[in-house]
Design an enzyme around this catalytic site. Structure first.
Site, PDB file in Angstrom:
ATOM      1  N   LYS A 165       0.866  -1.173   0.000  1.00 11.81           N
ATOM      2  CA  LYS A 165       0.000   0.000   0.000  1.00 11.81           C
ATOM      3  C   LYS A 165       0.908   1.229   0.000  1.00 11.81           C
ATOM      4  O   LYS A 165       1.894   1.281   0.752  1.00 11.81           O
ATOM      5  CB  LYS A 165      -0.873   0.005   1.254  1.00 11.81           C
ATOM      6  CG  LYS A 165      -1.937  -1.089   1.244  1.00 11.81           C
ATOM      7  CD  LYS A 165      -2.999  -0.794   0.190  1.00 11.81           C
ATOM      8  CE  LYS A 165      -4.125  -1.814   0.263  1.00 11.81           C
ATOM      9  NZ  LYS A 165      -5.173  -1.552  -0.733  1.00 11.81           N
ATOM     10  N   GLY A 293      -9.157  -8.587  -2.559  1.00 13.11           N
ATOM     11  CA  GLY A 293      -9.769  -8.913  -1.277  1.00 13.11           C
ATOM     12  C   GLY A 293     -10.103  -7.643  -0.523  1.00 13.11           C
ATOM     13  O   GLY A 293      -9.632  -6.553  -0.871  1.00 13.11           O
TER      14      GLY A 293
HETATM   15  O1  OSB Z   1      -7.626  -1.859  -2.392  1.00 19.48           O
HETATM   16  O2  OSB Z   1      -7.331  -3.920  -2.604  1.00 19.48           O
HETATM   17  C1  OSB Z   1      -7.655  -2.971  -1.898  1.00 19.48           C
HETATM   18  C2  OSB Z   1      -8.287  -4.062   1.728  1.00 19.48           C
HETATM   19  C3  OSB Z   1      -9.366  -3.268   2.037  1.00 19.48           C
HETATM   20  C4  OSB Z   1      -9.840  -2.389   1.100  1.00 19.48           C
HETATM   21  C5  OSB Z   1      -9.250  -2.303  -0.156  1.00 19.48           C
HETATM   22  C6  OSB Z   1      -8.171  -3.105  -0.486  1.00 19.48           C
HETATM   23  C7  OSB Z   1      -7.671  -3.985   0.483  1.00 19.48           C
HETATM   24  C8  OSB Z   1      -6.505  -4.819   0.294  1.00 19.48           C
HETATM   25  C9  OSB Z   1      -6.389  -6.038   1.172  1.00 19.48           C
HETATM   26  O3  OSB Z   1      -5.605  -4.567  -0.480  1.00 19.48           O
HETATM   27  C10 OSB Z   1      -6.504  -7.307   0.439  1.00 19.48           C
HETATM   28  C11 OSB Z   1      -6.796  -8.461   1.369  1.00 19.48           C
HETATM   29  O4  OSB Z   1      -7.984  -8.739   1.628  1.00 19.48           O
HETATM   30  O5  OSB Z   1      -5.844  -9.088   1.828  1.00 19.48           O
HETATM   31 MG    MG Z   2      -6.926  -2.113  -4.377  1.00 20.09          MG
END
Ligand code: OSB
Ligand code: MG
Length: 374
Positions: A165, A293
Site C-alpha cells: 500500500k 480482497g
Molecule cells: O484496495 O485492494 C484494496 C483491503 C481493504 C480495502 C481495499 C483493499 C484492500 C486490500 C487487502 O488490499 C486485500 C486483502 O484482503 O488481503
Molecule cells: Mg486495491
C-alpha cells in the site's frame, strides 16, 4: 430457486494486526453476514465487503444494512428465480448503486444454488482451476524497515506476489526498501487506492522506473480518462480496482487504454454474475484479471477463491489464509496456503467450508430475520 428467508447479522472480528492504507486504518472489521434459506431448509452464506467508513467507496456497513433490509431483501424473498444470475439484473433494474449490499445477498444465493444442485460453488461458476496463486497485500507500516521485514517474511511464507500500500510521501522509499531486502524473483506491486493525481507525475514516473508488476488504482475511481493519460506516459501496467464497478467500466477501461489489468472483487461489482461478466470482457480483450480482497472473513474468502478458479484469473489474488488476518476465523476448515497456493474446495457442495455457527453467534452484535411480507 425461491429464497424464503434471510438472516442478516453484523459481527465484529478483530484483525491480528492493524491494516493501514492511504485512506485509513482498520483494527477490527465490522462484517455483515447474510444467510439465505429456501423452503426446504437449505441455506447459503454471503458476506458484505463494505467497511465501517466510506473511504474505499461510498458504501458502509450501515448503508448496506439499510439497503439489504429496505430494498434488496423485499425484492428477493418469495420470488422465483431461474438461477442466481437472475438476481443482479432484477436488483439493478430496481435501484441504483449499493453494489456491495446487492452482492452480499446475490452471492449467498449462489452458495444456496450450488447446495441445491449438490455441486461446489467453483463448479457452478465455471471455474477450471484446482488451486489459485496467492499474493499478499501489505499495509502501510511505521517505517520502511518494518515494511521490508514484513515483505521478507511474506516471501519466505511462499506468497507469489507482494503488494505494498502506498500514499503520497510513502511510496518510492518504501518500494526501494523492499526491493533492497527482497532482491529479484518475486513480483512486487503497489496499490494507492486513488491517492494520487496527474500533478504527481514525477513520483509516478519514479515508481514506473522500479520495474513493478503493476500500479493499482493510482488515481480516483472516476478518473478513467486521466488513467488513460497516465498509462500513455508509463510503461508499468496500471491495474484498476475501485474504477471497475461492472462490465461496462471494464469495456471503457479497455477502449480508453486506462489500464492493462483488472482487480476483480465480486463484492464490489454487485456479485458473482457481474464479476464473471468483467472476467469475460477482460478475457475477450486479452486483459488478465486477478481476485482482490477486502479483509474478508472465511465466508467472503470462499466466494473469492471459487471465483478465482475461472480461467482468466491469471495473476495471484489477494487471498491470504485465515491466520494472516484472524486469531480464529468463522469457518472450518480455516483457509490455508501451501507453497503460495490455495486449494479450490471441490469435496462438498457450495462454498466448500462450513460456517462455525456457535462462534458466529458469539461474535454477533445485531441480527434480523427477514421473511416475505405477506
Ligand atoms: O484496495 O485492494 C484494496 C483491503 C481493504 C480495502 C481495499 C483493499 C484492500 C486490500 C487487502 O488490499 C486485500 C486483502 O484482503 O488481503
Ligand atoms: Mg486495491
Amino acid at each position: 430457486m425461491r429464497p424464503a428467508r434471510l438472516v442478516l447479522r453484523e459481527i465484529g472480528l478483530r484483525l491480528r494486526e492493524p491494516f493501514r492504507t492511504s485512506t485509513g486504518a482498520w483494527e477490527q472489521r465490522r462484517i455483515l453476514l447474510v444467510e439465505v434459506g429456501d423452503e426446504e431448509g437449505a441455506t447459503g452464506w454471503g458476506e458484505c465487503v463494505a467497511e465501517e467508513t466510506p473511504l474505499y467507496g461510498p458504501e458502509t456497513v450501515d448503508t448496506a444494512w439499510l439497503a439489504i433490509t429496505a430494498w434488496v431483501a423485499p425484492l428477493v424473498l418469495g420470488r422465483e428465480f431461474a438461477g442466481p444470475s437472475e438476481l443482479g439484473p432484477v436488483l439493478d433494474a430496481a435501484f441504483r448503486g449499493h453494489r456491495m449490499a446487492k452482492a452480499a445477498v446475490e452471492m449467498a444465493c449462489w452458495d444456496l444454488a450450488a447446495k441445491q444442485e449438490g455441486i461446489p460453488l467453483a463448479e457452478l461458476l465455471g471455474g477450471t482451476r484446482a488451486e489459485v496463486a496467492t499474493g499478499i497485500s501489505l499495509g502501510l507500516q511505521p517505517s520502511p524497515a518494518e515494511l521490508a521485514d514484513k515483505a521478507t517474511a511474506a516471501a519466505a511464507a511462499g506468497y507469489r506476489r507482494i503488494k505494498l500500500k502506498i500514499a503520497p510521501g510513502a511510496d518510492v522509499a518504501l518500494v526501494a526498501a523492499v526491493q533492497a531486502a527482497l532482491g529479484e524473483g518475486i513480483p512486487l506491486s503497489v496499490d494507492a487506492n486513488g491517492a494520487y493525481s496527474l500533478d504527481d507525475l514525477d513520483v509516478l514516473r519514479r515508481l514506473d522506473a522500479m520495474e513493478l508488476a503493476m500500479i493499482e488504482q493510482p488515481l480516483a475511481a472516476g478518473d478513467l480518462v486521466r488513467h488513460a493519460e497516465l498509462q500513455r506516459q508509463l510503461s508499468t501496467p496500471l491495474c484498476l480496482d475501485e474504477s471497475i464497478t461492472g462490465a461496462a467500466r471494464a469495456e471503457d477501461m479497455i477502449s480508453l487504454g486506462s489500464g492493462r489489468i483488472i482487480n476483480v472483487k465480486p463484492g464490489r461489482v454487485g456479485g458473482h454474475a457481474a464479476a464473471r461478466a468483467v472476467h469475460d470482457v477482460a478475457a475477450g480483450a486479452g486483459v488478465p484479471v486477478w481476485c482482490g480482497g477486502m479483509l474478508e472473513s472465511g465466508v467472503g474468502r470462499a466466494h473469492n477463491v471459487a471465483l478465482a478458479s475461472l480461467p482468466n484469473f491469471r495473476l495471484p489474488g489477494d487471498l491470504s489464509p485465515s491466520a494472516r488476518y484472524w486469531e480464529r476465523d468463522i469457518v472450518y476448515p480455516e483457509w490455508t496456503m501451501s507453497a503460495g497456493m490455495v486449494t479450490v474446495p471441490r469435496d462438498r457442495p457450495g462454498l466448500g467450508v462450513e460456517v462455525d455457527h456457535e462462534w458466529v453467534e458469539e461474535l454477533t452484535v445485531r441480527r434480523v430475520l427477514l421473511t416475505r411480507e405477506d
